[in-house]
Design a protein around this motif. Structure first.
Motif, PDB file in Angstrom:
ATOM      1  N   ASP A 167     -41.731  11.468  30.980  1.00 35.79           N
ATOM      2  CA  ASP A 167     -41.684  10.469  32.041  1.00 35.79           C
ATOM      3  C   ASP A 167     -41.848   9.037  31.553  1.00 35.79           C
ATOM      4  N   TRP A 168     -42.343   8.852  30.339  1.00 35.29           N
ATOM      5  CA  TRP A 168     -42.547   7.511  29.779  1.00 35.29           C
ATOM      6  C   TRP A 168     -42.283   7.581  28.276  1.00 35.29           C
ATOM      7  N   ILE A 169     -41.314   6.822  27.830  1.00 30.48           N
ATOM      8  CA  ILE A 169     -40.959   6.800  26.412  1.00 30.48           C
ATOM      9  C   ILE A 169     -41.058   5.360  25.917  1.00 30.48           C
ATOM     10  N   ASP A 170     -41.703   5.174  24.775  1.00 27.65           N
ATOM     11  CA  ASP A 170     -41.747   3.874  24.106  1.00 27.65           C
ATOM     12  C   ASP A 170     -40.762   3.866  22.945  1.00 27.65           C
TER      13      ASP A 170
ATOM     14  N   LEU B 170     -32.142   7.268  27.236  1.00 29.74           N
ATOM     15  CA  LEU B 170     -31.941   5.825  27.206  1.00 29.74           C
ATOM     16  C   LEU B 170     -32.663   5.200  26.008  1.00 29.74           C
ATOM     17  N   ALA B 171     -33.837   5.714  25.663  1.00 35.62           N
ATOM     18  CA  ALA B 171     -34.528   5.240  24.455  1.00 35.62           C
ATOM     19  C   ALA B 171     -33.676   5.513  23.220  1.00 35.62           C
ATOM     20  N   GLY B 172     -33.012   6.664  23.177  1.00 37.04           N
ATOM     21  CA  GLY B 172     -32.130   6.976  22.057  1.00 37.04           C
ATOM     22  C   GLY B 172     -30.959   6.019  21.965  1.00 37.04           C
ATOM     23  N   PHE B 173     -30.408   5.631  23.118  1.00 36.87           N
ATOM     24  CA  PHE B 173     -29.322   4.645  23.137  1.00 36.87           C
ATOM     25  C   PHE B 173     -29.783   3.340  22.504  1.00 36.87           C
TER      26      PHE B 173
ATOM     27  N   ALA C  64     -39.847   0.000  26.665  1.00 37.73           N
ATOM     28  CA  ALA C  64     -40.274   1.278  27.243  1.00 37.73           C
ATOM     29  C   ALA C  64     -39.318   1.708  28.347  1.00 37.73           C
ATOM     30  N   PHE C  65     -39.328   3.011  28.608  1.00 39.73           N
ATOM     31  CA  PHE C  65     -38.427   3.616  29.578  1.00 39.73           C
ATOM     32  C   PHE C  65     -39.236   4.551  30.467  1.00 39.73           C
ATOM     33  N   GLN C  66     -39.126   4.347  31.776  1.00 41.17           N
ATOM     34  CA  GLN C  66     -39.926   5.086  32.744  1.00 41.17           C
ATOM     35  C   GLN C  66     -38.998   5.902  33.649  1.00 41.17           C
ATOM     36  N   ALA C  67     -39.338   7.181  33.842  1.00 38.80           N
ATOM     37  CA  ALA C  67     -38.544   8.025  34.724  1.00 38.80           C
ATOM     38  C   ALA C  67     -38.596   7.487  36.146  1.00 38.80           C
ATOM     39  N   ALA C  68     -37.433   7.384  36.762  1.00 42.89           N
ATOM     40  CA  ALA C  68     -37.325   6.902  38.137  1.00 42.89           C
ATOM     41  C   ALA C  68     -36.352   7.806  38.878  1.00 42.89           C
TER      42      ALA C  68
ATOM     43  N   VAL D   2     -38.880   6.311  18.499  1.00 40.72           N
ATOM     44  CA  VAL D   2     -39.013   6.790  19.873  1.00 40.72           C
ATOM     45  C   VAL D   2     -40.259   7.664  19.965  1.00 40.72           C
ATOM     46  N   GLU D   3     -41.153   7.336  20.926  1.00 43.88           N
ATOM     47  CA  GLU D   3     -42.407   8.075  21.111  1.00 43.88           C
ATOM     48  C   GLU D   3     -42.671   8.270  22.591  1.00 43.88           C
TER      49      GLU D   3
END
Length: 119
Positions: free
Chosen positions: A36-39, A19-22, A49-53, A31-32
């Motif tokens: 489980d957590w990408i900024d 999703l961060a890549g999108f 930010a994107f958090q695994a759910a 993207v870093e």
């Protein structure tokens, strides 16, 4: 007097890196992070930010009985070109009937609603 400042806007999703890549494809940035957590560090210092759910269920749109909770408005200079890019990256149109408006509604690959808004 403020006691806090807004940090990152965070989206729950099943695959944070994807999703961060999108959104990097739409907004640029770097993207870093771990799995489980990408900024996504955007130009100008903002962070999305994107958090695994696990078990993530996308919001429904439009559905008066199931609120979308939140959505992103992305300002663009060329609505048609931005739409082509969003669709190539994996966006799904949610409201394509009225092409005369200055905004268009989509879902990202994890199902979060977002709008492309002409400036």
């Amino acid at each position: 007097m403020a006691v806090a400042e807004l940090g990152a806007t965070v989206l729950d999703c099943p695959d944070p890196r994807a999703l961060a890549g999108f959104y990097a494809g739409l907004l640029g940035g770097t993207v870093e992070g771990d799995d489980d957590w990408i900024d996504l560090r955007l130009p100008g210092g903002r962070v999305l930010a994107f958090q695994a759910a696990p078990g993530h269920v996308p919001p429904a749109w439009p559905a008066p009985d199931h609120s979308q909770q939140a959505h992103l408005d992305l300002t663009v200079t060329d609505l048609d070109a931005s739409e082509r890019t969003a669709l190539e990256l994996g966006a799904t149109p949610l409201d394509a009937e009225d092409r005369s408006r200055t905004f268009r509604v989509y879902a990202d690959p994890a199902g979060h609603p977002f709008c492309l808004c002409a400036c």
